[in-house]
Each structure stands twice: as structure tokens, then as C-alpha cells.
Design a protein around this motif. Structure first.
Motif, mmCIF file in Angstrom:
data_model
loop_
_atom_site.group_PDB
_atom_site.id
_atom_site.type_symbol
_atom_site.label_atom_id
_atom_site.label_comp_id
_atom_site.label_asym_id
_atom_site.label_seq_id
_atom_site.Cartn_x
_atom_site.Cartn_y
_atom_site.Cartn_z
ATOM 1 N N GLN A 245 0.831 -1.203 0.000
ATOM 2 C CA GLN A 245 0.000 0.000 0.000
ATOM 3 C C GLN A 245 0.862 1.248 0.000
ATOM 4 O O GLN A 245 0.384 2.342 0.291
ATOM 5 C CB GLN A 245 -0.887 0.010 1.266
ATOM 6 N N LEU A 246 2.181 1.065 -0.265
ATOM 7 C CA LEU A 246 3.116 2.167 -0.148
ATOM 8 C C LEU A 246 2.809 3.292 -1.134
ATOM 9 O O LEU A 246 2.866 4.473 -0.765
ATOM 10 C CB LEU A 246 4.544 1.645 -0.382
ATOM 11 N N LEU A 250 2.139 6.942 0.429
ATOM 12 C CA LEU A 250 3.424 7.638 0.590
ATOM 13 C C LEU A 250 3.241 9.056 1.154
ATOM 14 O O LEU A 250 4.024 9.523 1.990
ATOM 15 C CB LEU A 250 4.163 7.695 -0.745
ATOM 16 N N GLN A 251 2.184 9.663 0.659
ATOM 17 C CA GLN A 251 1.955 11.028 1.115
ATOM 18 C C GLN A 251 1.662 11.065 2.629
ATOM 19 O O GLN A 251 2.150 11.908 3.369
ATOM 20 C CB GLN A 251 0.810 11.660 0.320
ATOM 21 N N LYS A 252 0.824 10.067 2.989
ATOM 22 C CA LYS A 252 0.477 10.000 4.427
ATOM 23 C C LYS A 252 1.707 9.678 5.294
ATOM 24 O O LYS A 252 1.877 10.220 6.379
ATOM 25 C CB LYS A 252 -0.594 8.934 4.636
ATOM 26 N N ILE A 253 2.547 8.771 4.758
ATOM 27 C CA ILE A 253 3.750 8.399 5.537
ATOM 28 C C ILE A 253 4.690 9.586 5.670
ATOM 29 O O ILE A 253 5.274 9.858 6.747
ATOM 30 C CB ILE A 253 4.470 7.214 4.889
ATOM 31 N N GLN A 259 5.589 14.930 10.995
ATOM 32 C CA GLN A 259 4.968 15.185 12.310
ATOM 33 C C GLN A 259 5.773 14.554 13.461
ATOM 34 O O GLN A 259 5.905 15.124 14.546
ATOM 35 C CB GLN A 259 3.532 14.633 12.303
ATOM 36 N N GLY A 260 6.273 13.323 13.175
ATOM 37 C CA GLY A 260 7.084 12.661 14.224
ATOM 38 C C GLY A 260 8.348 13.435 14.554
ATOM 39 O O GLY A 260 8.749 13.547 15.713
ATOM 40 N N VAL A 408 13.148 11.499 -0.075
ATOM 41 C CA VAL A 408 12.678 10.513 -1.083
ATOM 42 C C VAL A 408 11.185 10.663 -1.331
ATOM 43 O O VAL A 408 10.702 10.600 -2.472
ATOM 44 C CB VAL A 408 13.028 9.101 -0.616
ATOM 45 N N LEU A 409 10.460 10.824 -0.226
ATOM 46 C CA LEU A 409 9.009 10.968 -0.385
ATOM 47 C C LEU A 409 8.671 12.216 -1.191
ATOM 48 O O LEU A 409 7.681 12.236 -1.944
ATOM 49 C CB LEU A 409 8.343 11.007 0.978
ATOM 50 N N ALA A 410 9.485 13.249 -1.002
ATOM 51 C CA ALA A 410 9.186 14.498 -1.691
ATOM 52 C C ALA A 410 9.579 14.468 -3.167
ATOM 53 O O ALA A 410 8.917 15.071 -4.016
ATOM 54 C CB ALA A 410 9.897 15.655 -0.975
ATOM 55 N N THR A 411 10.670 13.781 -3.511
ATOM 56 C CA THR A 411 11.201 13.857 -4.885
ATOM 57 C C THR A 411 10.944 12.591 -5.696
ATOM 58 O O THR A 411 10.927 12.638 -6.936
ATOM 59 C CB THR A 411 12.717 14.128 -4.836
ATOM 60 N N GLN A 412 10.816 11.413 -4.993
ATOM 61 C CA GLN A 412 10.701 10.147 -5.730
ATOM 62 C C GLN A 412 9.541 9.323 -5.181
ATOM 63 O O GLN A 412 9.684 8.143 -4.885
ATOM 64 C CB GLN A 412 12.016 9.372 -5.605
ATOM 65 N N ALA A 413 8.451 9.887 -4.966
ATOM 66 C CA ALA A 413 7.296 9.205 -4.375
ATOM 67 C C ALA A 413 6.799 8.048 -5.236
ATOM 68 O O ALA A 413 6.538 6.948 -4.729
ATOM 69 C CB ALA A 413 6.163 10.198 -4.133
#
Length: 712
Positions: A245-246, A250-253, A259-260, A408-413
Motif C-alpha cells: 500500500q506504499l 506515501l503522502q500519508k507516511i 509530524q514525528g 525521497v518521499l518528496a522527490t521520488q514518491a
């Protein structure tokens, strides 16, 4: 004079031999009293002529650090003195001279006299001995005089030695006082050292409190860090599980990671601050130095021990001296001072032992605790440094990993699913390493907490030991101060030595004094002379026959008394006068002395006349026996209490008892002797009346033949 014209005197004058005999008889009491007393009138005034031999065998020895020959000093003092005629001779000469009578006493000073004198304050004192020999068979009187000389000599030597050793005793007391003062100074130095130890203990306690605060902060930060690590582990598991479900999540993670990070930023800051405080506490603790000046403690203890040892030796030496023992027996105040000194010394020794024990215990406890603390601090420091480095590395790695994930999440989601799985694996490995380092960090924190607890316990023991040591030091200082104060009242001047050498002065008074030996014996010899004179008179003069028959017994007595009264009066007056003129006797009451002599002569004459008239020639023999009894029972030479019971019983019935006492009253005591004179007068009057009666009876019985020429 009419007295010399009586018939009895006329009959006596016819015989020149009788006149001469009566004249000689009148001098008999003077021969007894005057000549005999003049030979020993002032015997004690010539004691300096009594020869005494001195033999000095003493060898030179060391006494109190000085070379002495006390025997030679004593010999010189005796020979140059004026009390006796001392002559220094050899032992052989002294022995032969004593045997032959050339010397009445020998004084031998032994070879170890000086050596023995030097041991009187030692552990095994030996009393010096002077050998005195006499030859009582030569002269009992001389032996008694030399007895007094021997006692005087012993007292002289004793006082001389007492003076020397009392000086040393007082010096020892002064030394003891100095020892107390030094010991007190040592205790003061010990107190100063204890103050420094207490200061170091205070610094150690301050560092420990700082360390304990840092340990508490570290523990709190580790709790927060462990909680965060749990959340991160759960997130990693979810990340691995949700790879399918990645793409959709991804956006949520990414949002969750951001937030963490925001949520844990404050915790990470606190954790870093805790690490900084721990590092600061460890740094202060490692830089702290606790030192105990053991050499100063040992020096102080040695000073105290030395002072107390000196005090103990000096006090023991003082109390062992026989003179001091005797002084304790005779002087309760002095004995109480000695008892107080012993009590203070005992308390001082106990305090010293307590101090020594406390000091040793303190030294051992502190050194053990400091040694253990140093070991624990070394281990703790190493572990803390390793833990801090590991924690910082792990936190840095965590922050880097989170930054990479966010990037990575921001550039290669979209295309990053594969990279996401790899990153999740890397994250899991990093979390494992971080968890391993967390266990190490927890172990270090536990060790740090245990070490700080042990350190606090050691500090408590150190504080208690220091307090006990301080109390012991105060008690010791007080005891030493008390001892020094009590010793300070003992003065060591020349006057004190003189007072201790002669602690008691005799203040003796006498109701009367006797100028010399002759004056003391005069009452006895005067009484003896008068009684012997009467007995001699009875042998030369006829107490019975008259020139013609008398008219009555009283007339018979009166005719005889014309001659008798002349003789006994002359005896009394001549004897007393010659004693005053020739022997220089000086009676207290010179007139009463003549009165007593006349009354005594009258009483003796009447008594002798009565016995002769009653018993004749047998009476003369009995009078001689009676005179011997009087010589022994009249207390003329020695007190009657020194005689046996027989003479004590007959003492009151002897006429000479009262004549001796009467003469003593008027010659030496200064009394009037009324009672004695009344007794003597009563004796004379009773004897006189009895003589009248016996003359009257003879006259009536007509048993006496009178010359025929006298009857015409």
C-alpha cells in the motif's frame, strides 16, 4: 649567844675531836652536793669534747648526671663542725679506738653511699646506709649521748639528700607540665588537620550532589528516549508490512514522518541537554581531588604519644619516691592532689587511645572508600563516555535517516517503492543498533546510580568518623589543659625545696627551763646530802646522854637541839650557799631555796633523832636501808613511772619525795612548794613529839645513867 652556853654545848666543847667532827659533819651535805654536782654541772655543754671517729669508704659515683662523692662531703662537714669532736681515721684505727675507749662512737660511710643515693628516684631504689657503732660498756651515759648524736646525724644526712631529690622532683614536675603543653599543641595541630579533612569531605559531598543531579537528569532523558524508540519500531514494522500500500500511502507516511520529527524535536533537545549535564558532572567529578594529610595526622599523633609518655614516666618516678609516699600519708591535701593527677592522667591516656583508634579507623575507612570510589568513577567515566558517543551517533543517524525518507518521499514518491523497501530495511537495522546502544546506556545509568549511592554512604561514614575524632580531640585537649593547670600550681623555687625538706617546724614551750645538768640534779643531791649528813651526825653525836639529868622529856630534847639545830642549820645554809657561790646555781627563788633547805634539814634531823632514840645503833643501820629506798623511790633522777611497781607504791611515803619536789619548785620551776613544805614540817613535828615522848618514857623508867658530876 645563849644557845652555845647550854649544858650540852659545854659538854661538847670539852672534846676538841667532837667539835672538829661536828664541823666536818656540817660540811658533809656540801661534799655530796657541791663537789659531786660541780663535776657534772654542765656535761652537755662539753659534748663537743666527746671523741668520735669517722671512716669514709665511699667511692665517687654519678648522681643525676653529676659526678659526686657524698661521703667525702659528709665527712668534711662533720670534721669541720662544732657539735662533736669528729676525727677522720682508717677503719682499723676506728675499730681499735672504739675497743680501747679512745672513741665513744664510730661513723662508717660505706663504699656505695653515693651510688645508693643516686638510685632513690630510680626503678629499684636502694637506701644509703651509715654504719654507727658504740661501746656502751665504757659509759652508759656516753652511749645515750651518742644515740642522740646518731639520730641527729641521720636527720642531717636525710635532709641533705631530701633537698637534692626534691629539687629533681620539682624539676620533673616542671618537665611534666612542659610535656602537657606540648601535647596540647599537638592536639591543636590535629584539630587543624581534621578541619582540613572536613573541608575536603564537604567538597566531595558537593561533587557527589552534582553527580547525583546529572544521573537523575540522564535517567529521565533515557525514559523519554526509550518511549520514542518504541514508537519508531512500531512504525518500521508497519512500513515493512504495508509495502503493497506504499504507493497510495506515501503522502500519508511522509506527513507522519514530518509530524514525528516535529513531535520529537523537544525530546531530542532535552536528551542532548541531559548528555551535556552528565558530561559536566563527570568532568567535575574526575577533576575533584580529595587529599588527606596523613603525615600531619601521624606527626600530631606522635607528638601526643610522646608528650603522654614523658608525663607518665615523670609522674611514675615522682610517686615512687619514699618521701612523696610519706608526704601522701601525712598530708591529706597533698594526697588528694596526687589522686586528681592520677585520674587526669588515666583520662588522658584513655582519650589518647580513643583518638588513636578513631584516627586509624578513619584513615582505613576513608582510604577504602576513596579507593573504591576512584575505581567506580573510572569505570563509570569510561562507560558514560562510550554511552554518550553511541547515543549521539544513533540520534544523528536517526535524524539523517528521517531526512532522507522525507527527501525521497518528496522527490521520488512514485518510483520509490523499491527504494522504500530498502530504506525500511536500513531503518530496521539502524533501530536494532540504536536499541542495543540503549541497553548499554541503561546499564551505565544504573552503574552511575549505584556508585552515587555508595559514595553518599561513604560520605556519611566519613562525617561520623570525623565527628568522633573531633570529640576525642576536644576531650584530650580538655584533659591536657586540666593537667597543665593543676601542675602550674606546683612551684619549683628554692623556698619550695626548703619547705618540703623541712615541712614541719617544732614550736615547743616549757613551763620551766633547766639551765644545765647540775641545776637539774641539784634537788636530788641536796636532799641526799642533807639526809646523809644527818646519818653521819647520828654516828658521831650521842643523841641520848646528857651532862646532867633533865627535868622532862621536852627539856631533854631541847638540850640536844642546842647542838643539833646548830649542825643541821649549818648544813643547810653552807650547802645552799656554796652551790650558789661555787657552782653558780641560780634558783628561781633564792630565799625560798634556803627556806626549803632549812625545813628539809629540820625534818630529816627530827626523823633521824626519833629513829635513833627509839632503836639505838640498830636504828642507824635501818636508816641506811631507808636511805637506799629513798634514793630509788624519790624520783630524783628518773620519773617514778619508769620504776617498778614496788617503788611506785612506796614513793608517796618517802620524805625525800617531798624535799626533791620542793627544791625543784624553788630552783627550776618557780613555785613556792607550800604543799611539800607542809608535809616536811608535819614529818618534823610528828617526829619531834614522838622523840619527846620517848625521852619522857626513858626518864620515867630511869634507864639512862647520867654522869655523877652532872648531878651535883
Amino acid at each position: 649567844m645563849k644557845l652555845f652556853k647550854s649544858n650540852e654545848w659545854q659538854r661538847v666543847k670539852k672534846s676538841k675531836a667532837m667539835v672538829i667532827a661536828l664541823a666536818v659533819i656540817a660540811l658533809i651535805p656540801s661534799l655530796y652536793a657541791v663537789i659531786f654536782l660541780s663535776s657534772l654541772w654542765d656535761t652537755y655543754g662539753h659534748v663537743s669534747n666527746l671523741p668520735v671517729a669517722v671512716v669514709n669508704q665511699d667511692q665517687t659515683a654519678t648522681v643525676n648526671g653529676k659526678t659526686e662523692n657524698l661521703g667525702q662531703n659528709l665527712t668534711t662537714s662533720l670534721v669541720n663542725g662544732q657539735d662533736w669532736k669528729f676525727t677522720q681515721v682508717s677503719e682499723k684505727t676506728a675499730r681499735s679506738g672504739l675497743k680501747s675507749g679512745k672513741y665513744y662512737m664510730t661513723v662508717t660511710i660505706p663504699s656505695d653511699f653515693t651510688k645508693s643515693s643516686g638510685t632513690l628516684l630510680g626503678k629499684s631504689p636502694k637506701t644509703p646506709t651509715i654504719d654507727i657503732q658504740q661501746n656502751g660498756g665504757r659509759s652508759f651515759f656516753a652511749e645515750k649521748i651518742t644515740d642522740a648524736a646518731a639520730e641527729k646525724l641521720k636527720n642531717k644526712v636525710s635532709q641533705s639528700l631530701q633537698k637534692v631529690y626534691l629539687e629533681n622532683l620539682l624539676k620533673g614536675t616542671k618537665t611534666s607540665q612542659d610535656g602537657f603543653t606540648k601535647a596540647a599543641k599537638g592536639v591543636s595541630q590535629l584539630g587543624t588537620a581534621l578541619g582540613k579533612v572536613q573541608t575536603g569531605a564537604g567538597q566531595l559531598q558537593t561533587g557527589t550532589m552534582t553527580l547525583q543531579t546529572g544521573a537523575t537528569t540522564l535517567s529521565n532523558g533515557l525514559l523519554q528516549y526509550t518511549g520514542a524508540m518504541g514508537k519508531l519500531t512500531n512504525g518500521s514494522a508497519n512500513l515493512v508490512t504495508g509495502n503493497t500500500q506504499l504507493a497510495a500511502s506515501l503522502q500519508k507516511i511522509g506527513t507522519g514522518i514530518s509530524q514525528g520529527q516535529a513531535a520529537n524535536a523537544a525530546n531530542i533537545s532535552k536528551l542532548n541537554a541531559g548528555f551535556d549535564k552528565v558530561n559536566q558532572g563527570l568532568q567535575q567529578l574526575s577533576q575533584m581531588q580529595v587529599t588527606i594529610d596523613q603525615s600531619q595526622l601521624n606527626s600530631s599523633a606522635a607528638s601526643v604519644s610522646s608528650g603522654l609518655s614523658s608525663v607518665d614516666q615523670n609522674v611514675t618516678a615522682v610517686l615512687a619516691d619514699p618521701t612523696v609516699q610519706e608526704k601522701m600519708k601525712t598530708d591529706p591535701a597533698f594526697a588528694q592532689q596526687v589522686s586528681d593527677l592520677k585520674s587526669n592522667l588515666t583520662a588522658t591516656e584513655k582519650s589518647s587511645q580513643d583518638l588513636k583508634t578513631s584516627s586509624a579507623a578513619l584513615n582505613t575507612a576513608v582510604m577504602q572508600q576513596i579507593s573504591g570510589l576512584k575505581t567506580q568513577l573510572t569505570t563509570l567515566s569510561t562507560q558514560a563516555i562510550t554511552l554518550n558517543n553511541s547515543a549521539k551517533t544513533a540520534i544523528q543517524q536517526l535524524n539523517d535517516s528521517l531526512s532522507q525518507v522525507a527527501n525521497v518521499l518528496a522527490t521520488q514518491a512514485a518510483p520509490g517503492a523499491t527504494n522504500l523497501a530498502q530504506g525500511a530495511t536500513t531503518l530496521t537495522n539502524g533501530l536494532g543498533q540504536l536499541n542495543g546502544q540503549s541497553q548499554t546506556l541503561n546499564g551505565g545509568a544504573t552503574a552511575l546510580s549505584t556508585g552515587t549511592s555508595q559514595l553518599v554512604a561513604a560520605e556519611n561514614q566519613l562525617t561520623m568518623a570525623l565527628q568522633a575524632t573531633q570529640n576525642g580531640s576536644d576531650q584530650l585537649a580538655q584533659s591536657l589543659a586540666n593537667g597543665a593547670v593543676k601542675l602550674s600550681v606546683v612551684h619549683t623555687g628554692t623556698k619550695n625545696v626548703q619547705a618540703l625538706t623541712n615541712p614541719v617546724k617544732n614550736k615547743s614551750t616549757s613551763l620551766s627551763t633547766i639551765a644545765n645538768n647540775g641545776t637539774g640534779m641539784a634537788p636530788y643531791m641536796m636532799s641526799v646530802g642533807l639526809f646523809v649528813g644527818m646519818i653521819s651526825f647520828s654516828t658521831a653525836f650521842d643523841f641520848i646522854t646528857l651532862g646532867k639529868k633533865p627535868k622532862s622529856g621536852m627539856h631533854w630534847w631541847a638540850e640536844k637541839q642546842t647542838v643539833m639545830a646548830t649542825v643541821w642549820s649549818a648544813q643547810a645554809v653552807i650547802m645552799t650557799g656554796l652551790l650558789v657561790l661555787v657552782d653558780s646555781m641560780a634558783p628561781k627563788h633564792i630565799l625560798m631555796t634556803f627556806v626549803v633547805a632549812l625545813v628539809t634539814a629540820f625534818a630529816f634531823n627530827q626523823f633521824v633523832t626519833m629513829v635513833i632514840v627509839a632503836l639505838g645503833k640498830m636504828g642507824s643501820a635501818l636508816l641506811l636501808v631507808f636511805m637506799v629506798l629513798q634514793l630509788s623511790a624519790s624520783a630524783g633522777t628518773y620519773p617514778i613511772e619508769l620504776s617498778n611497781s614496788f617503788f611506785q607504791v612506796i614513793h608517796p611515803f618517802m620524805p625525800m619525795t617531798y624535799s626533791v619536789d620542793a627544791f625543784r619548785q624553788v630552783i627550776s620551776i618557780g613555785g613556792l612548794a607550800i604543799n611539800d613544805l607542809l608535809v616536811l614540817l608535819a614529818l618534823g613535828l610528828v617526829s619531834m613529839v614522838l622523840t619527846w615522848l620517848m625521852y619522857h618514857r626513858k626518864l620515867q623508867a630511869d634507864t639512862v645513867l647520867f654522869p655523877k658530876t652532872a648531878e651535883k
